[in-house]
Each structure stands twice: as structure tokens, then as C-alpha cells.
Write an enzyme that holds these catalytic residues in place. Structure first.
Site, PDB file in Angstrom:
ATOM      1  N   GLU A 158      14.313   7.541 -40.139  1.00 11.36           N
ATOM      2  CA  GLU A 158      12.832   7.661 -40.017  1.00 11.36           C
ATOM      3  C   GLU A 158      11.993   7.779 -41.079  1.00 11.36           C
ATOM      4  O   GLU A 158      11.507   8.682 -41.498  1.00 11.36           O
ATOM      5  CB  GLU A 158      12.608   8.674 -38.926  1.00 11.36           C
ATOM      6  CG  GLU A 158      13.064   8.641 -37.657  1.00 11.36           C
ATOM      7  CD  GLU A 158      12.322   9.483 -36.590  1.00 11.36           C
ATOM      8  OE1 GLU A 158      11.517  10.393 -36.967  1.00 11.36           O
ATOM      9  OE2 GLU A 158      12.567   9.487 -35.440  1.00 11.36           O
ATOM     10  N   GLU A 343      18.260   8.390 -31.477  1.00  9.31           N
ATOM     11  CA  GLU A 343      17.569   9.510 -30.831  1.00  9.31           C
ATOM     12  C   GLU A 343      16.647   9.131 -29.750  1.00  9.31           C
ATOM     13  O   GLU A 343      16.088   7.890 -29.600  1.00  9.31           O
ATOM     14  CB  GLU A 343      16.530  10.116 -31.867  1.00  9.31           C
ATOM     15  CG  GLU A 343      17.395  11.086 -33.053  1.00  9.31           C
ATOM     16  CD  GLU A 343      16.214  11.640 -33.881  1.00  9.31           C
ATOM     17  OE1 GLU A 343      15.235  11.926 -33.536  1.00  9.31           O
ATOM     18  OE2 GLU A 343      16.609  11.914 -34.893  1.00  9.31           O
TER      19      GLU A 343
HETATM   20  C1  FCB Z   1      12.132  12.837 -34.671  1.00 10.97           C
HETATM   21  C2  FCB Z   1      13.242  13.539 -35.613  1.00 10.97           C
HETATM   22  C3  FCB Z   1      13.963  14.436 -35.230  1.00 10.97           C
HETATM   23  C4  FCB Z   1      13.399  15.356 -34.260  1.00 10.97           C
HETATM   24  C5  FCB Z   1      12.728  14.543 -32.901  1.00 10.97           C
HETATM   25  C6  FCB Z   1      12.129  15.251 -31.932  1.00 10.97           C
HETATM   26  O1  FCB Z   1      11.215  12.133 -35.217  1.00 10.97           O
HETATM   27  O2  FCB Z   1      14.131  12.360 -36.304  1.00 10.97           O
HETATM   28  O3  FCB Z   1      14.452  15.193 -36.315  1.00 10.97           O
HETATM   29  O4  FCB Z   1      12.444  16.211 -34.808  1.00 10.97           O
HETATM   30  O5  FCB Z   1      11.881  13.413 -33.725  1.00 10.97           O
END
Ligand code: FCB
Length: 432
Positions: A158, A343
Site C-alpha cells: 500500500e 488483505e
Molecule cells: C491496511 C494495512 C494493514 C491494516 C489494515 C486494517 O491498510 O495494510 O496494515 O492496518 O489496513
């Protein structure tokens, strides 16, 4: 075989912040600024994963995942950002990798999940173009040491958050609030990604290499041309600014123009940044609603609350259908060879009652998002894996320990881990 995994990141879980020669990271520094992190929380101890990783790997085995997506802490292995490796830090990742493999779990590292060595920040951090080369040097060292056991590598997690939240809005480390610094950091992060891809490929042509980008689709409730523009700008700022250079070798011209600033591009940079990848790591959490606002900076739009939508404990909208649409759109616009959902997850106000944590809302979120993902997969999108965020509750950046994203509950007083209902759900889903 479909990859079923869980994700974590180093600063959020490891703790042992000043043990065994680890150097400070920008998050150690930032979390000590009064008011920067809720409740004054820091990652000093976190989930103590540094000492408890065997137990955590056992939990992963119990869950039935076949992959573990974690991040390597750059300051743990290179306390001065460059130069000599810290033996104890490298040994830790050896143990972690071997421990995962011995349980039939594939280790899937990210090289940068925001914990920049403070030593690099002291030399300008991501605002300094040289940081991209330091990062590539570090990537090369990791590949040489762990490449005999690691197949899949994610360069950067990210860059949106690092660049914009860390350098433009200042709500994450290093806490800078300046548009030009944000633009510089975004370009140098992407350049670092491209140089790291080259460094990894130099070590082995067998590696599969990708980047993780977070995508936040935007909608508007307004029907004016200005509101339509707001949607386009929000998409440009959040999504295209990072995906276009990586997949198309150019920054989106509408956003460059709207910023009215110089992007510090040197000749050849965009070729490096758009070096072909084996996969895209895609993170999806929520959709945003925006409207035009002529006064807003750096771009003329703002986020508004959509009425009557379900929201998580982060106040993020829950929109599983958007996830399907997003996957179709990213496939159409960027056509990555392969997708891994690196994620996806949700935070809720979990409570331990009689030693158990029942989290039906997380179960529902997980179920609907998995269904949404498989819907896209069944429509032909090459999705090869899903990693739930997160294995366990952890240090949620500026929110500290107040926000819990885990499938496994962590009692921070005792470090006891308690699988929530969602962990049982995930386990069954993987089995079936
Ligand atoms: C993402 C991050 C991770 C965590 C989630 C909830 O943006 O990569 O580390 O904080 O959000």
C-alpha cells in the site's frame, strides 16, 4: 491449488522493538509523539510474535491455511537501513520461515509494510530518491538469504498509505504534512518497488514478484457534473496514482494536472516502475462516497457519509458487491497476470464472554467478501489466493490496540490468544 492465508505485518505484531540489535523504525519514533497514536500505544510489545511465533504458526496450522503473508522488518535486519546485516534479526526470519514450511505453510513475505528504519528517515526517508536504492539493496540481501525457501515476494504494501497518509496528511509515520513531499515519496516508493523487482529477479528467475495496492472505489450520491468529477479525482488519487505507473508506465495526467506540482521523474524511472509483474496483491476494505468541494485540498472533493449503510468498527462502509465490481474493473483496466487478495477484513468491538469471543459481524463480513471474490473468480478473473486480515488482533497504526481485526483475539495483558467464531468459520470454509 487455491492459496488460503492470513496476513500480518512486522511492526503490528512482532514487539521486541529494541531486542537483539533491531534498530528503531519511523513507527517507534512516531508512536512516541504525544497524540499521534490513540491511547499513547506503541509497537514495543504488540503481540510479542517475535517470541511467540511458534504458537502463532501452530494456530495457523489449526486454521488450515496453506500460506502466511507477513512482512520483514527492515530495521530488524538492517538497523542502519544499509550496510551490515543484523545476524539475530536474520536468524529470526530463518526460524519463522522454517517453522512455517515445517507446518506445510508457505511463507509469503512483504519487504516493506511501513516500518522504515529511522536511520533511513534521518537521511530524508522516502522524500530522498536514494531511499529507493537503499530499499533495492535490502531486497537483494533478503532474496539472497531467504530465496532458497521463498517463492512469492511482495515488494511494497500500500504505497498509498505510506505516501499520502504518512507524508501528506501526517496521520501515519513519519507524520509529514506536505503535498510536494507526499508526491516525492509516492514516486520514490514506486521507484523502490521497481528497483526491488529488478534486484529480486537478479537473484532468481524463479521468483514470483508482485506489489500490493489498496483500492478504494468511489461513488457519489450527487448528480452534478462536479460530483462526477469528484468521483474521478478520488479514484485518481487513491487508485490510479499507484496502479497506472505500475501497470501502464505513466501517472494519470488528470491528477498530475490537478496537483499542479512537479513529479520528480528522471529519465527511465517509469520503465523501472512498470517492470512486468507476476501478480497483483490487492487489498480491499471499503467503498467511499464523495462529493465536489471547491475548497478542499489537495483536490476539490471530500468524503461524505452515505446514509443507511452498514459500517464496521472503523466506521468503514461494508460493500461486498463493490469487491466483485472492483476485481472486474482492475482486471479490465490493468490485466495483471494473477491476483492475490493480500488483505481483506473488518474490525469490530469484540468481547470475551466466558472465555469465548463470538463475532458474528466479522463472520458475515468474511462470508460475503469471500462470496464476492469467488463470484469474480467464476467470471474468469485470475484470482489465485485470499489472505484474511488479520491472523490476530494487533497494533492498528494510529488507532493503537483499540481496533481489533483479528480472527484470533489477543489479550494484551497476558498475550493469550483466543480463536474467535470467525476463526472457526474460516477454518470450515477452507476445509470445504
Ligand atoms: C491496511 C494495512 C494493514 C491494516 C489494515 C486494517 O491498510 O495494510 O496494515 O492496518 O489496513
Amino acid at each position: 491449488m487455491f492459496t488460503w492465508g492470513v496476513s500480518t505485518s512486522s511492526y503490528q505484531i512482532e514487539g521486541a522493538a529494541s531486542e537483539d540489535g533491531r534498530g528503531p523504525s519511523i513507527w517507534d519514533t512516531f508512536s512516541r509523539i504525544p497524540g499521534a497514536v490513540a491511547n499513547g500505544d506503541t509497537g514495543d510489545v504488540a503481540c510479542d510474535h517475535y517470541h511467540r511465533f511458534e504458537e502463532d504458526l501452530d494456530l495457523m496450522k489449526w486454521l488450515g491455511v496453506n500460506a502466511y503473508h507477513f512482512s520483514i522488518s527492515w530495521p530488524r535486519v538492517l538497523p542502519n537501513a544499509t550496510g551490515a546485516l543484523n545476524k539475530a534479526g536474520m536468524d529470526f526470519y530463518d526460524r519463522l520461515i522454517d517453522g512455517a514450511l515445517s507446518r506445510g505453510i508457505e511463507p509469503w513475505p512483504t519487504l516493506y509494510h511501513w516500518d522504515l528504519p529511522q536511520a533511513a528517515q534521518d537521511r530524508g526517508g522516502w522524500n530522498n530518491r536514494d531511499c529507493a536504492s537503499w530499499f533495492a539493496e535490502y531486497a537483494h540481501l533478503m532474496a539472497e538469504r531467504f530465496g532458497d525457501r521463498i517463492k512469492n515476494w511482495v515488494t511494497i504494501n500500500e504505497p498509498f498509505c505510506s505516501a499520502w497518509l504518512g507524508h501528506l496528511y501526517g496521520v501515519m509515520a513519519p507524520g509529514i504534512k506536505d503535498l510536494q513531499t507526499g508526491i516525492n515519496a509516492s514516486h520514490h516508493l514506486l521507484l523502490g518497488h521497481g528497483l526491488a523487482v529488478e534486484a529480486l529477479r537478479q537473484v532468481s528467475s524463479e521468483f514470483k514478484v508482485g506489489i500490493t495496492l489498496n483500492f478504494t472505489p468511489a461513488i457519489t450520491l450527487g448528480d452534478s457534473a462536479d460530483d462526477a468529477l469528484a468521483v474521478k479525482l478520488a479514484d485518481g488519487f487513491d487508485n490510479r496514482w499507484f496502479a497506472d505507473p505500475v501497470f501502464k508506465g505513466s501517472y494519470p495526467s488528470d491528477i498530475v494536472e490537478a496537483f499542479g506540482r512537479e513529479v520528480p521523474i528522471h529519465s527511465g524511472d517509469l520503465n523501472v516502475i512498470s517492470s512486468p509483474l507476476d501478480f497483483l496483491g490487492l487489498n480491499y476494505y471499503f467503498r467511499q462516497t464523495v462529493e465536489y468541494d471547491a475548497e478542499a485540498t489537495p483536490l476539490p472533493y471530500r468524503q461524505v457519509r452515505t446514509p443507511k449503510v452498514e459500517r464496521t468498527g472503523m466506521d468503514w462502509e461494508v460493500n461486498a458487491e463493490t469487491f466483485t465490481e472492483l476485481l472486474l474493473r482492475i482486471n479490465k483496466d490493468y490485466a495483471p497476470k494473477e491476483f492475490f487478495i493480500t488483505e481483506n477484513g473488518s474490525a469490530w468491538d469484540d468481547e470475551v464472554i466466558n472465555g469465548k469471543v463470538d463475532d458474528p459481524k466479522r463472520v458475515s463480513y468474511l462470508e460475503r467478501h469471500l462470496d464476492a471474490m469467488f463470484k469474480a473468480k467464476n467470471l474468469g478473473i485470475p484470482i489465485s489466493g485470499y489472505f484474511a486480515w488479520s491472523l490476530m488482533d494487533n497494533f492498528e497504526w494510529a488507532y493503537g490496540y483499540a481496533k481489533r481485526f483479528g480472527l484470533i483475539y489477543v489479550d494484551y495483558e497476558t498475550q493469550k490468544r483466543i480463536p474467535k467464531s470467525s476463526a472457526y468459520y474460516y477454518r470450515e470454509r477452507i476445509k470445504s
